[in-house]
Write a protein that holds these residues in place. Structure first.
Motif, short mmCIF file in Angstrom:
data_model
loop_
_atom_site.label_atom_id
_atom_site.label_comp_id
_atom_site.label_asym_id
_atom_site.label_seq_id
_atom_site.Cartn_x
_atom_site.Cartn_y
_atom_site.Cartn_z
N TYR A 511 27.22 -11.42 41.69
CA TYR A 511 28.07 -11.04 41.66
C TYR A 511 28.62 -9.43 41.04
O TYR A 511 29.69 -9.13 41.12
CB TYR A 511 28.77 -12.43 40.04
CG TYR A 511 28.75 -13.91 41.47
CD1 TYR A 511 28.69 -13.88 42.58
CD2 TYR A 511 28.96 -14.69 40.26
CE1 TYR A 511 29.12 -15.10 43.01
CE2 TYR A 511 29.54 -15.91 40.79
CZ TYR A 511 29.12 -15.86 41.90
OH TYR A 511 29.47 -17.55 42.60
N LYS A 514 29.01 -7.23 42.99
CA LYS A 514 29.87 -7.49 44.06
C LYS A 514 28.77 -7.21 45.41
O LYS A 514 29.88 -6.98 46.75
CB LYS A 514 31.18 -7.04 43.76
CG LYS A 514 31.51 -6.67 43.01
CD LYS A 514 32.47 -8.48 42.52
CE LYS A 514 32.45 -8.45 40.91
NZ LYS A 514 31.65 -7.76 39.83
N ARG A 537 30.76 -7.13 51.26
CA ARG A 537 31.27 -6.88 49.17
C ARG A 537 32.08 -7.96 48.76
O ARG A 537 32.21 -9.37 50.41
CB ARG A 537 32.31 -5.48 49.30
CG ARG A 537 31.65 -4.66 49.47
CD ARG A 537 32.55 -3.20 49.78
NE ARG A 537 32.03 -2.14 49.45
CZ ARG A 537 31.59 -1.37 48.54
NH1 ARG A 537 30.96 -1.92 47.50
NH2 ARG A 537 30.69 -0.54 49.10
N ASN A 540 36.08 -9.37 43.79
CA ASN A 540 35.76 -9.97 42.37
C ASN A 540 36.76 -10.78 42.23
O ASN A 540 36.65 -11.30 41.01
CB ASN A 540 36.00 -8.62 41.60
CG ASN A 540 35.25 -8.18 40.15
OD1 ASN A 540 34.92 -9.45 40.43
ND2 ASN A 540 36.89 -8.27 39.17
#
Length: 597
Positions: A511, A514, A537, A540
């Motif tokens: 996380y 990302k 990716r 977010n």
């Protein structure tokens, strides 16, 4: 990396819940300490003085790179990079650029700095005026005997005019050159650094050259230094099959005196070469590989290598097969060890990242090693930073070659064999991507019997919110996660699923960086020949995707559990594993014949 989790356990109908607290992450660029900020700053390189202070030299200017007025400066830190003195001019800003400073500390404490200088005052080419002139002209040096407070007069290095120069736009009267690696100690008293010559303005027909001085650590009179421009002959280091772009060479010396060079190309891979005679001759450059046999991917970006005091190596890279200057976020790093007289490179780990989906170009790093601690310096061309790196991170990276244990940190579900007959388990709650650490699914499964679209495991509520792993085309697997509005998906590399027997799959969802990545049967997925990039990716802005249960063992897309038990072992971690940990998990599950248990 130190991570701390706040656990709350509720034993209610078999449900185990916890909450994640976001710990300090040295990989986050925002946690770096500033060195300098300007319109342009590049190559913030550091030497540790005999006093323990740090002296950094770097290229800077008010405008962007190559816009004119570039000059080089030095700055000192007395507190290991937490603060820096006001920069001292090594070269004044002027119409003639001084650029790409590389520092070297002698055994007796003098600091040399080697750099480009447009001493011929060239600012035009044919009908072109105000051309970029920061790679034109002379290679020079200055030195300081007072910790960078003052610097000597400018001295010009005797760079030989060779074939690549005679073929350039000025027929050799002007040279096009620059360097990106700090000089290193070689032999008993010597010093050596690598640099690039170009045969055509701008940035074409590159090849590697080296400047060696075997008395710099003993001779204090700069006029008596003995310079040797290598390799011998009229041609520099290059592979004629690797194209025009072969540049940004940098070197390390192995324990047996062998020299190793790494440089960038536009093939989607870097190139490596060895010299067994002090730089006089070099092996034909080849594409380097990880110890697992996969070709290393790297775009047209600085491929910096370092040798550490313990005799091991580090390789700054970007793990993508692009041919341009982009995709430098995140930064990945491999660890190197000497094996049979050469460097063997580990599979990569994320070293640094700029938050979110930033396209910042993190590059031109340096390594600082002092008192058993490590720092990395880098720049995004606007701001130079230093980052202290947890020594344990590097130690684990170097240990990847032999790691053979299952990671237990953050392991919240661990089921094998008969325990998987149940096929449904309580799942800990996971924070949303903007707040949490991430998670890892690590499993062993016989999934070749599955059809495309059939699920291996899933965690979804009645509204479809959650995540799942499914069989995909071309012997790959696909991961998808959704918060009900936003969805992210990513496939593993094709062809890595075993045709016979079981396959070990690690899906790592990081996380903070990302990044979504796969490690299949101990091999990090970098895209192979089919894709430029093998890692995905993560958005977010996505909300929480965790539900309170997970189904394991192949669920058909039409619903209903399969009768057979496809998944043989299942682990769920409340944090992203490293690539190294995933490799250790894989090896620990092999029986003596080399097959997965």
């Amino acid at each position: 990396m130190k991570q701390y989790f706040l656990f709350s356990y509720f034993l209610l109908a078999g449900l185990v819940c916890f909450s994640q607290t976001k710990s300090y992450d040295f990989r986050d660029r925002l946690n770096g300490k500033p060195i300098f900020e300007n319109g342009y700053i590049d190559q913030p390189y550091v030497v540790v003085l005999d006093s323990g202070e740090w002296l950094s030299v770097f290229t800077t200017g008010l405008g962007e790179e190559g816009s004119g007025g570039q000059h080089i400066v030095s700055s000192v830190s007395t507190d290991k990079g937490n603060s820096w003195s006001k920069p001292v001019l090594i070269e004044e800003p002027s119409a003639e650029s001084a650029s790409w400073a590389m520092p070297f500390k002698t055994n007796y404490g003098r600091i040399y700095v080697f750099y480009n200088y447009n001493g011929d005052k060239i600012h035009s080419l044919n009908s072109l005026t105000n051309i970029r002139e920061d790679m034109l002209g002379w290679y020079c040096f200055k030195y300081s005997d007072d910790k960078g407070k003052t610097w000597s007069k400018r001295h010009r290095l005797p760079i030989r005019t060779t074939l690549v120069d005679r073929n350039n736009d000025w027929a050799g009267k002007i040279q096009i050159l620059w360097g990106i690696g700090k000089p290193i100690n070689v032999g008993k008293q010597g010093m050596m650094f690598a640099f690039t010559k170009l045969g055509k303005y701008m940035l074409d027909d590159g090849e590697g050259w080296f400047m060696r001085c075997d008395n710099i650590n003993s001779e204090r009179d700069p006029e008596k230094l003995k310079w040797n421009n290598l390799p011998e002959g009229d041609k520099g280091l290059r592979n004629p099959d690797f194209g025009s772009v072969q540049e940004e060479q940098n070197i390390v010396e192995l324990s047996n005196g062998t020299l190793y060079c790494m440089y960038r190309t536009v093939m989607g891979h870097p190139a490596e070469s060895y010299s067994y005679d002090g730089g006089k001759t070099w092996t034909m450059p080849q594409i380097p590989k990880y110890y697992t046999g996969e070709l290393i991917k790297h775009p047209r970006a600085c491929p910096r290598i370092f040798k550490t005091k313990n005799g091991k190596y580090l390789f700054w890279q970007h793990v993508n097969g692009g041919s341009d200057f982009e995709n430098r976020n995140p930064v990945w790093i491999s660890g190197g060890i000497e094996l049979d007289g050469k460097i063997s490179w580990s599979q990569p780990e994320i070293l640094l990242y700029a938050p979110g989906l930033s396209k910042e170009r993190l590059s031109y790093p340096d390594l600082v090693e002092q008192d058993g601690r490590y720092w990395i310096t880098e720049t995004n061309k606007l701001k130079g930073l230093s980052h202290e790196i947890d020594p344990d991170f590097f130690e684990k990276l170097w240990g990847q070659f032999n790691l053979n244990t299952i990671s237990t940190k953050g392991l919240v579900i661990n089921k094998m064999g008969g325990d998987l007959i149940k096929k449904e388990f309580s799942l800990p709650a996971i924070e949303e991507p903007s707040k949490g650490e991430g998670f890892t699914i690590d499993l062993v499964a016989d999934i070749t019997r599955l059809k495309e679209g059939e699920l291996i495991c899933e965690s979804r509520d009645k509204d479809g919110k959650g995540f799942w792993l499914e069989m995909s085309a071309n012997y790959s697997v696909k991961f998808t996660m959704t918060d009900g509005e936003k969805t992210t998906s990513w496939n593993s590399d094709a062809g890595l699923i075993k045709f016979i027997g079981t396959t070990e799959i690690s899906l790592i969802v990081d996380y903070r960086a990302k990044i979504i990545s796969f490690v299949i049967n101990g091999v990090f997925n970098d895209g192979g020949k089919e894709r430029i990039i093998g890692w995905g990716r993560l958005d977010n802005t996505m909300g929480a995707v965790s539900t309170n249960k997970i189904n394991i063992g192949a669920i058909r897309t039409g619903g209903g559990l399969r009768a057979d038990n496809v998944v043989k072992a299942f682990r769920f971690y409340n944090r992203p594993l490293t690539v190294t940990e995933s490799v250790g998990n894989y090896r620990s599950q092999l029986n003596p014949s080399g097959n997965l248990r």
